[in-house]
Scaffold this motif. Structure first.
Motif, PDB file in Angstrom:
ATOM      1  N   ILE A 100     -11.668   5.837   5.314  1.00 60.16           N
ATOM      2  CA  ILE A 100     -12.269   5.567   4.100  1.00 60.16           C
ATOM      3  C   ILE A 100     -11.699   4.360   3.214  1.00 60.16           C
ATOM      4  N   TYR A 101     -12.487   3.478   2.944  1.00 60.98           N
ATOM      5  CA  TYR A 101     -12.032   2.387   2.120  1.00 60.98           C
ATOM      6  C   TYR A 101     -12.485   2.334   0.717  1.00 60.98           C
ATOM      7  N   VAL A 102     -11.819   2.136  -0.115  1.00 63.92           N
ATOM      8  CA  VAL A 102     -12.214   2.060  -1.334  1.00 63.92           C
ATOM      9  C   VAL A 102     -11.855   0.857  -2.364  1.00 63.92           C
ATOM     10  N   THR A 103     -12.609   0.088  -2.825  1.00 61.59           N
ATOM     11  CA  THR A 103     -12.126  -1.059  -3.389  1.00 61.59           C
ATOM     12  C   THR A 103     -12.732  -1.258  -4.859  1.00 61.59           C
ATOM     13  N   GLY A 104     -11.872  -1.731  -5.620  1.00 63.06           N
ATOM     14  CA  GLY A 104     -12.372  -2.024  -7.199  1.00 63.06           C
ATOM     15  C   GLY A 104     -12.569  -1.030  -7.932  1.00 63.06           C
ATOM     16  N   GLY A 105     -13.534  -1.106  -9.006  1.00 66.69           N
ATOM     17  CA  GLY A 105     -13.717  -0.065  -9.884  1.00 66.69           C
ATOM     18  C   GLY A 105     -12.913  -0.464 -11.046  1.00 66.69           C
ATOM     19  N   THR A 106     -13.380   0.510 -12.320  1.00 66.04           N
ATOM     20  CA  THR A 106     -12.673   0.347 -13.491  1.00 66.04           C
ATOM     21  C   THR A 106     -11.260   1.166 -13.523  1.00 66.04           C
ATOM     22  N   VAL A 107     -10.376   0.509 -12.621  1.00 61.93           N
ATOM     23  CA  VAL A 107      -8.805   0.741 -12.683  1.00 61.93           C
ATOM     24  C   VAL A 107      -8.076  -0.499 -12.284  1.00 61.93           C
ATOM     25  N   THR A 108      -6.880  -0.568 -12.647  1.00 61.75           N
ATOM     26  CA  THR A 108      -5.920  -1.701 -12.149  1.00 61.75           C
ATOM     27  C   THR A 108      -6.592  -3.062 -12.125  1.00 61.75           C
ATOM     28  N   GLN A 109      -7.025  -3.446 -13.233  1.00 58.34           N
ATOM     29  CA  GLN A 109      -7.763  -4.664 -13.072  1.00 58.34           C
ATOM     30  C   GLN A 109      -8.853  -4.997 -12.068  1.00 58.34           C
ATOM     31  N   ALA A 110      -9.607  -3.777 -11.763  1.00 65.00           N
ATOM     32  CA  ALA A 110     -10.452  -3.705 -10.657  1.00 65.00           C
ATOM     33  C   ALA A 110     -10.187  -4.528  -9.445  1.00 65.00           C
ATOM     34  N   ALA A 111      -9.086  -4.742  -9.250  1.00 67.17           N
ATOM     35  CA  ALA A 111      -8.646  -5.289  -7.818  1.00 67.17           C
ATOM     36  C   ALA A 111      -8.021  -4.115  -6.749  1.00 67.17           C
ATOM     37  N   HIS A 112      -7.937  -3.067  -7.109  1.00 66.98           N
ATOM     38  CA  HIS A 112      -7.363  -1.862  -6.386  1.00 66.98           C
ATOM     39  C   HIS A 112      -8.001  -1.619  -5.214  1.00 66.98           C
ATOM     40  N   HIS A 113      -7.255  -1.625  -4.206  1.00 67.08           N
ATOM     41  CA  HIS A 113      -7.808  -1.246  -2.791  1.00 67.08           C
ATOM     42  C   HIS A 113      -6.935  -0.118  -1.950  1.00 67.08           C
ATOM     43  N   GLU A 114      -7.648   0.900  -1.767  1.00 73.04           N
ATOM     44  CA  GLU A 114      -6.721   1.813  -0.912  1.00 73.04           C
ATOM     45  C   GLU A 114      -7.703   2.660   0.240  1.00 73.04           C
ATOM     46  N   CYS A 115      -7.113   3.191   0.916  1.00 75.56           N
ATOM     47  CA  CYS A 115      -7.807   3.885   2.189  1.00 75.56           C
ATOM     48  C   CYS A 115      -7.463   5.238   2.480  1.00 75.56           C
ATOM     49  N   PHE A 116      -8.250   6.213   2.822  1.00 80.00           N
ATOM     50  CA  PHE A 116      -7.987   7.585   2.977  1.00 80.00           C
ATOM     51  C   PHE A 116      -8.124   7.922   4.427  1.00 80.00           C
ATOM     52  N   ASP A 117      -7.082   8.513   5.134  1.00 79.11           N
ATOM     53  CA  ASP A 117      -6.978   8.961   6.445  1.00 79.11           C
ATOM     54  C   ASP A 117      -7.310  10.486   6.637  1.00 79.11           C
ATOM     55  N   PRO A 118      -8.580  10.895   7.004  1.00 82.28           N
ATOM     56  CA  PRO A 118      -8.639  12.288   7.015  1.00 82.28           C
ATOM     57  C   PRO A 118      -7.762  13.097   7.938  1.00 82.28           C
ATOM     58  N   ALA A 119      -7.295  12.370   8.912  1.00 80.73           N
ATOM     59  CA  ALA A 119      -6.552  13.008   9.736  1.00 80.73           C
ATOM     60  C   ALA A 119      -5.012  13.367   9.166  1.00 80.73           C
ATOM     61  N   ALA A 120      -4.573  12.375   8.397  1.00 79.46           N
ATOM     62  CA  ALA A 120      -3.308  12.674   7.686  1.00 79.46           C
ATOM     63  C   ALA A 120      -3.418  13.421   6.335  1.00 79.46           C
ATOM     64  N   GLN A 121      -4.868  13.390   5.986  1.00 81.56           N
ATOM     65  CA  GLN A 121      -4.969  13.788   4.500  1.00 81.56           C
ATOM     66  C   GLN A 121      -3.974  13.008   3.620  1.00 81.56           C
ATOM     67  N   LYS A 122      -3.967  11.809   3.630  1.00 82.18           N
ATOM     68  CA  LYS A 122      -3.266  11.066   2.768  1.00 82.18           C
ATOM     69  C   LYS A 122      -4.028   9.689   2.331  1.00 82.18           C
ATOM     70  N   TRP A 123      -3.993   9.176   1.137  1.00 77.08           N
ATOM     71  CA  TRP A 123      -4.508   8.007   0.582  1.00 77.08           C
ATOM     72  C   TRP A 123      -3.353   7.063   0.905  1.00 77.08           C
ATOM     73  N   PHE A 124      -3.655   5.756   1.181  1.00 70.00           N
ATOM     74  CA  PHE A 124      -2.637   4.463   1.415  1.00 70.00           C
ATOM     75  C   PHE A 124      -3.102   3.457   0.679  1.00 70.00           C
ATOM     76  N   THR A 125      -2.105   2.878  -0.204  1.00 67.15           N
ATOM     77  CA  THR A 125      -2.622   1.695  -1.111  1.00 67.15           C
ATOM     78  C   THR A 125      -2.726   0.473  -0.190  1.00 67.15           C
ATOM     79  N   LEU A 126      -3.375  -0.348  -0.182  1.00 61.91           N
ATOM     80  CA  LEU A 126      -3.515  -1.523   0.507  1.00 61.91           C
ATOM     81  C   LEU A 126      -3.400  -2.768  -0.377  1.00 61.91           C
ATOM     82  N   GLU A 127      -3.630  -3.955   0.235  1.00 64.74           N
ATOM     83  CA  GLU A 127      -3.527  -5.306  -0.509  1.00 64.74           C
ATOM     84  C   GLU A 127      -4.878  -5.217  -1.402  1.00 64.74           C
ATOM     85  N   PRO A 128      -4.488  -5.749  -2.673  1.00 68.93           N
ATOM     86  CA  PRO A 128      -5.527  -5.784  -3.718  1.00 68.93           C
ATOM     87  C   PRO A 128      -6.494  -6.864  -3.491  1.00 68.93           C
TER      88      PRO A 128
END
Length: 617
Positions: free
Chosen positions: A524-552
């Motif tokens: 799952i990839y989540v981009t933007g929104g009202t946080v961190t200058q709206a440039a934030h980008h991270e993904c969730f790996d259901p298998a690992a049950q972890k979020w990973f911060t990615l290139e904004p």
């Protein structure tokens, strides 16, 4: 000047090239990614001696930038975590000199040789306060930026929770809270406490309001060097190993054919054997022998082993200065791939375009207006099932129950109402069932409903554990995932077979709303929104049950749209708190990089985006 010098903490520049007015830099690829992704991923262990080494290497690189010439001094102009690359063993390489300036120095005073009306490019959270008042570029501004870098390295968190907070603190001359640093000093070992103390001391000196009170970068370098000399190299080596074990080490993307192979160039004369390209290439420093040997050896190698360069693309973005993509960045899509899977996206509704429906070809950049929606829609949600596009809810002074679909005849057709009126809801598809969650009626909703496109039946499913609106939702196999939302950092998962919602780990940064959420390759990839200058980008790996911060994302945005086409994520439109955007950016998961793709006909936000990738489209 800098490109002709060599330094262990500056990214290696192999050559320069020019295509039809666009210039590019050929740089070495660094597998460690950038410092932002490393330090903001809490699951990666980073010992303080290793953090000190990276901080020391950063200021050492900046010192080389400031003092690499005799009469001139170079200023980086955009020092930030994203511009600090890492080798496989986590050594620092500073890059991205797109904002660099040459200035003449007399003592500690700099005089910039440029138009006084020229506006400085900058990254908000790292910019020195005087830059917002039109100050000319000076080395003290790089020093301020380093202070913010030290802060994030120590706290492993961003300095400001929102752009609004950032502006309030800058106006009131307030710096980020050091509470987490104080807590760290209370619990760490004597050796680690000494590291925290020296980094904190340098940080607070470097972010002084008065540029004249900030230390020269050589002073910071000397302070860090003295403390680094007391550290055990074996301990740092162990910390590197522990960190690398948790990292995703990326190789250069090779899934596409090259646009121009390296052996087509004569990098000594600037000639190109491909007459349709005709670049002008200038090798840097004394690298002629290196390139000549590459050409000679490549002529005896099979084509699959040739070094490849991708032609740069120039995109002039309405939200910033002209950006020239580096040659080693995103490869241009393979034309043969598009002939098999034509990439098109559908922009629907939104503020200022409430009934519009516009189809864009991501290859040709051409667009086509389709029949208009029956009802004006903003803040609604849409999905595609087979060849049919569906739109649900939205707002026109009040939340809507109404729905419609773009049928196979290319006309919008009204459907039966939803069970509840919803605006700013989210939707996802599993098989022939469309699921719609949350949103607002008179208040935030936790309710969810399902729509069977085959039987035209609607029915309730269990409520979410949390009320949420302006959130994200997507599906992977038989599961739904709901992400964040207004005043809500909590994320949850619904197993359609068990019929039950369960909590999953919250995002690394949040809460955030007005984000985009897509599923790709089981993540799952989540981009933007009202946080961190709206440039934030991270993904969730259901298998690992972890979020990973990615290139904004390059241009932060909120209330935008996103979809997946040909294995890449396209993010379109939105708002950056100052204006509505018309830019479209594309993200490559394999390379963890963004690039500008094309522009929409008109700026838009509160719209939806749907991918149209079948050959019939």
């Amino acid at each position: 000047m800098l490109l002709r010098s060599s330094h262990k903490n500056i990214a290696d520049v192999l050559g320069l090239t020019k295509w039809r007015g666009a210039m590019g830099i050929v740089m070495r690829f660094y597998k460690g990614g950038n410092l932002r992704v490393l330090v903001l991923n809490d699951y990666i262990p980073l010992g303080l001696p290793l953090i000190l080494r990276m901080a020391h290497e950063t200021v050492t690189g900046v010192a080389h930038i400031h003092y690499c010439g005799s009469d001139k001094r170079l200023i980086h102009g955009d020092m930030k975590l994203e511009n600090i690359l890492l080798t496989e063993d986590l050594h620092v390489k500073i890059t991205d000199f797109g904002c660099a300036k040459l200035a003449n120095f007399t003592g500690s005073t700099a005089t910039q040789n440029n138009d006084p009306q020229e506006k400085q490019p900058m990254t908000l959270y790292y910019a020195a306060p005087e830059k917002f008042q039109g100050a000319k570029p000076k080395k003290e501004q790089d020093v301020f930026s380093c202070a913010i870098i030290f802060y994030v390295m120590l706290c492993r968190d961003l300095p400001y929770s929102s752009e609004r907070i950032f502006w309030e603190m800058i106006r009131n001359r307030i710096r980020p809270s050091c509470e987490a640093i104080q807590e760290m000093k209370n619990i760490c070992s004597d050796n680690d406490r000494a590291i925290v103390q020296v980094m904190e001391r340098m940080m607070t000196r470097c972010w002084e309001q008065d540029p004249g009170n900030r230390p020269d970068i050589l002073v910071v370098q000397d302070e860090f060097q003295q403390h680094l000399a007391t550290q055990d190299p074996a301990v740092i080596s162990q910390q590197v190993t522990a960190a690398v074990e948790k990292m995703v080490i990326n190789d250069p993307e090779t899934e596409h054919n090259p646009t121009v192979p390296l052996n087509q160039f004569n990098l000594i004369t600037g000639e190109c054997h491909n007459e349709s390209i005709q670049p002008q290439v200038q090798p840097v420093g004394n690298l002629q022998h290196y390139f000549r040997s590459q050409q000679q050896s490549s002529s005896t190698k099979p084509a699959s082993s040739q070094s490849n360069i991708t032609a740069p693309k120039t995109e002039i973005d309405a939200e910033g200065p002209e950006r020239i993509q580096p040659l080693c960045a995103e490869p241009i899509e393979n034309p043969s791939e598009h002939s098999q899977h034509p990439g098109k996206i559908l922009m629907i509704g939104g503020t200022g375009s409430e009934r519009d429906c516009v189809k864009y070809d991501i290859t040709t950049k051409e667009h086509q207006h389709l029949p208009k929606l029956n009802i004006e829609r903003t803040g609604f949600t849409s999905v595609k099932v087979g060849d049919i596009v569906y739109a649900f809810g939205g707002n026109n002074e009040a939340a809507r129950k109404s729905c419609e679909m773009l049928n196979s005849d290319g006309q919008w057709q009204m459907l039966d109402d939803m069970l509840e009126a919803r605006e700013n809801a989210a939707s996802a598809v599993i098989g022939n069932i469309i699921y719609v969650s949350g949103g607002r009626g008179n208040d935030q909703l936790s309710s969810c409903e399902a729509y069977d496109v085959n039987t035209n039946q609607r029915y309730k499913i269990p409520d979410m554990l949390e009320m949420r609106s302006d959130h994200g939702m997507c599906s992977i196999e038989n599961s739904l995932y709901c992400v964040s939302g207004t005043n809500n950092k909590i994320c949850e998962h619904f197993d359609t077979r068990a019929g039950k919602w369960n909590l999953i780990p919250p995002m690394n940064h949040g809460p955030t709303h007005g984000l985009s959420c897509v599923a790709l390759n089981g993540k799952i990839y989540v981009t933007g929104g009202t946080v961190t200058q709206a440039a934030h980008h991270e993904c969730f790996d259901p298998a690992a049950q972890k979020w990973f911060t990615l290139e904004p994302i390059n241009n932060g945005r909120v209330y935008h749209g996103a979809c997946v086409v040909n294995g890449k994520i396209y993010v379109a439109g939105g708002n950056n708190f100052l204006r509505t955007l018309n830019s479209v950016e594309v993200y490559s998961p394999t390379q963890n990089s963004w690039r500008h793709s094309f522009k929409l006909e008109t700026p838009v936000h509160y719209h939806t985006v749907v991918a149209l990738w079948t050959p019939t489209n």
